[in-house]
Design a protein around this motif. Sequence first.
Motif, mmCIF file in Angstrom:
data_model
loop_
_atom_site.group_PDB
_atom_site.id
_atom_site.type_symbol
_atom_site.label_atom_id
_atom_site.label_comp_id
_atom_site.label_asym_id
_atom_site.label_seq_id
_atom_site.Cartn_x
_atom_site.Cartn_y
_atom_site.Cartn_z
ATOM 1 N N PHE A 165 -1.949 -20.878 -0.040
ATOM 2 C CA PHE A 165 -3.234 -20.644 0.620
ATOM 3 C C PHE A 165 -3.138 -21.090 2.067
ATOM 4 O O PHE A 165 -2.235 -21.837 2.457
ATOM 5 C CB PHE A 165 -4.367 -21.397 -0.089
ATOM 6 C CG PHE A 165 -4.291 -22.898 0.064
ATOM 7 C CD1 PHE A 165 -4.919 -23.541 1.127
ATOM 8 C CD2 PHE A 165 -3.587 -23.667 -0.856
ATOM 9 C CE1 PHE A 165 -4.836 -24.914 1.278
ATOM 10 C CE2 PHE A 165 -3.503 -25.045 -0.719
ATOM 11 C CZ PHE A 165 -4.126 -25.672 0.351
ATOM 12 N N THR A 166 -4.082 -20.614 2.878
ATOM 13 C CA THR A 166 -4.229 -21.074 4.246
ATOM 14 C C THR A 166 -5.669 -21.511 4.463
ATOM 15 O O THR A 166 -6.586 -21.054 3.771
ATOM 16 C CB THR A 166 -3.880 -19.975 5.270
ATOM 17 O OG1 THR A 166 -4.748 -18.848 5.061
ATOM 18 C CG2 THR A 166 -2.432 -19.551 5.140
ATOM 19 N N MET A 167 -5.882 -22.428 5.404
ATOM 20 C CA MET A 167 -7.215 -22.817 5.843
ATOM 21 C C MET A 167 -7.455 -22.124 7.172
ATOM 22 O O MET A 167 -6.801 -22.446 8.180
ATOM 23 C CB MET A 167 -7.321 -24.325 5.992
ATOM 24 C CG MET A 167 -7.058 -25.101 4.701
ATOM 25 S SD MET A 167 -8.176 -24.658 3.346
ATOM 26 C CE MET A 167 -9.751 -25.169 4.038
ATOM 27 N N ALA A 168 -8.349 -21.139 7.165
ATOM 28 C CA ALA A 168 -8.541 -20.286 8.329
ATOM 29 C C ALA A 168 -9.962 -20.375 8.848
ATOM 30 O O ALA A 168 -10.922 -20.371 8.076
ATOM 31 C CB ALA A 168 -8.218 -18.837 7.972
ATOM 32 N N ALA A 169 -10.085 -20.486 10.178
ATOM 33 C CA ALA A 169 -11.383 -20.487 10.854
ATOM 34 C C ALA A 169 -11.312 -19.504 12.015
ATOM 35 O O ALA A 169 -10.408 -19.602 12.849
ATOM 36 C CB ALA A 169 -11.725 -21.879 11.372
ATOM 37 N N PRO A 170 -12.250 -18.536 12.078
ATOM 38 C CA PRO A 170 -12.187 -17.517 13.127
ATOM 39 C C PRO A 170 -12.125 -18.083 14.530
ATOM 40 O O PRO A 170 -11.443 -17.549 15.399
ATOM 41 C CB PRO A 170 -13.478 -16.714 12.907
ATOM 42 C CG PRO A 170 -13.815 -16.928 11.470
ATOM 43 C CD PRO A 170 -13.381 -18.320 11.155
ATOM 44 N N GLY A 171 -12.825 -19.197 14.773
ATOM 45 C CA GLY A 171 -12.866 -19.740 16.125
ATOM 46 C C GLY A 171 -11.686 -20.617 16.489
ATOM 47 O O GLY A 171 -11.577 -21.074 17.626
ATOM 48 N N ALA A 172 -10.775 -20.858 15.557
ATOM 49 C CA ALA A 172 -9.666 -21.783 15.822
ATOM 50 C C ALA A 172 -8.506 -21.117 16.539
ATOM 51 O O ALA A 172 -7.744 -21.778 17.236
ATOM 52 C CB ALA A 172 -9.180 -22.387 14.512
ATOM 53 N N GLY A 173 -8.351 -19.813 16.346
ATOM 54 C CA GLY A 173 -7.247 -19.116 16.997
ATOM 55 C C GLY A 173 -5.941 -19.196 16.241
ATOM 56 O O GLY A 173 -4.973 -18.514 16.584
ATOM 57 N N PHE A 196 -15.128 -27.968 8.853
ATOM 58 C CA PHE A 196 -14.700 -27.652 10.216
ATOM 59 C C PHE A 196 -14.626 -26.147 10.454
ATOM 60 O O PHE A 196 -13.811 -25.673 11.249
ATOM 61 C CB PHE A 196 -13.342 -28.313 10.525
ATOM 62 C CG PHE A 196 -13.397 -29.813 10.552
ATOM 63 C CD1 PHE A 196 -13.714 -30.481 11.723
ATOM 64 C CD2 PHE A 196 -13.160 -30.546 9.408
ATOM 65 C CE1 PHE A 196 -13.791 -31.866 11.755
ATOM 66 C CE2 PHE A 196 -13.224 -31.931 9.424
ATOM 67 C CZ PHE A 196 -13.543 -32.594 10.606
ATOM 68 N N GLY A 197 -15.452 -25.406 9.739
ATOM 69 C CA GLY A 197 -15.487 -23.953 9.923
ATOM 70 C C GLY A 197 -14.390 -23.201 9.207
ATOM 71 O O GLY A 197 -14.288 -21.987 9.333
ATOM 72 N N ALA A 198 -13.552 -23.914 8.429
ATOM 73 C CA ALA A 198 -12.381 -23.278 7.812
ATOM 74 C C ALA A 198 -12.590 -23.044 6.327
ATOM 75 O O ALA A 198 -12.969 -23.955 5.592
ATOM 76 C CB ALA A 198 -11.136 -24.143 8.017
ATOM 77 N N GLY A 199 -12.330 -21.823 5.880
ATOM 78 C CA GLY A 199 -12.367 -21.488 4.463
ATOM 79 C C GLY A 199 -10.958 -21.460 3.894
ATOM 80 O O GLY A 199 -9.976 -21.322 4.619
#
Length: 252
Positions: free
Chosen positions: A147-155, A133-136
């Motif tokens: 850790f966090t699951m972060a995606a630039p487009g998620a906000g 889902f775009g998240a690393g």
Amino acid sequence: MDEVFKALADPTRRALLDALYEHDGQTLSALESRFETSRFAVMKHLKQLEEAGLVVTRRQGREKLHFLNPVPIRLVHDRWVSKYAEPWAAALTGLKHDLESTMEKVFEIYIRTTPERLWEAITDPAIRAKYNFGAGMIGELAPGATFTMAAPGAGRPLGEGVTLEVDPPHRLVQSMTALWSDEAKAEGTSRVTWQIEPVGDSCRLTVTHDQLREGANEQLYGGWPMILSGLKTWLETGELLTTPGSLMYGHG
């Protein structure tokens, strides 16, 4: 895929999948009681479903539990159905993977790759984002590290957790709290285990999502078939799938 279609061709085997859809993690005795046939016949049908990857088994004490594995169905969908249907469709009609009455979900898939490359695809943030889902996954990969699951487009972060076990390239265990919606966040913390086993020129990847609340919101586990299908496709072909699992938030 031939094994999947052969397994689905028999009405008794479809009925067994329906039984596991209604209540996941059943014993042979529990499944056998639903059919007017011999125990041996039910065992044969379950064995064929296992060989097709549609059923995964797990030992719990002296009992052998059977779980519905929706990943092969997702692969059928991604390879054929999505060519003719809306690409954002999430499941095949009539064979869902909403298994609400269990505390544990088990997903299994075979990928033609090495354990080292599969481990990298799971733990490298840039690669993970291609099918997750775009998240690393951002954070130190060590027991006790957050850790966090972060995606630039998620906000906003899509998830967070703590790494519990690290044994590269074989096993990764992490707690997880979903943050992508208020409903998912309200479910609290669950646990995800990635188990990698080499099999010939391939790897068997088993993802176990457990410590779920009884009747937990499907948002927590419903995306795994898409994620694993996208992972397999990327590792074997280098291509991305046109599904939410591979594209959502990916172009933020």
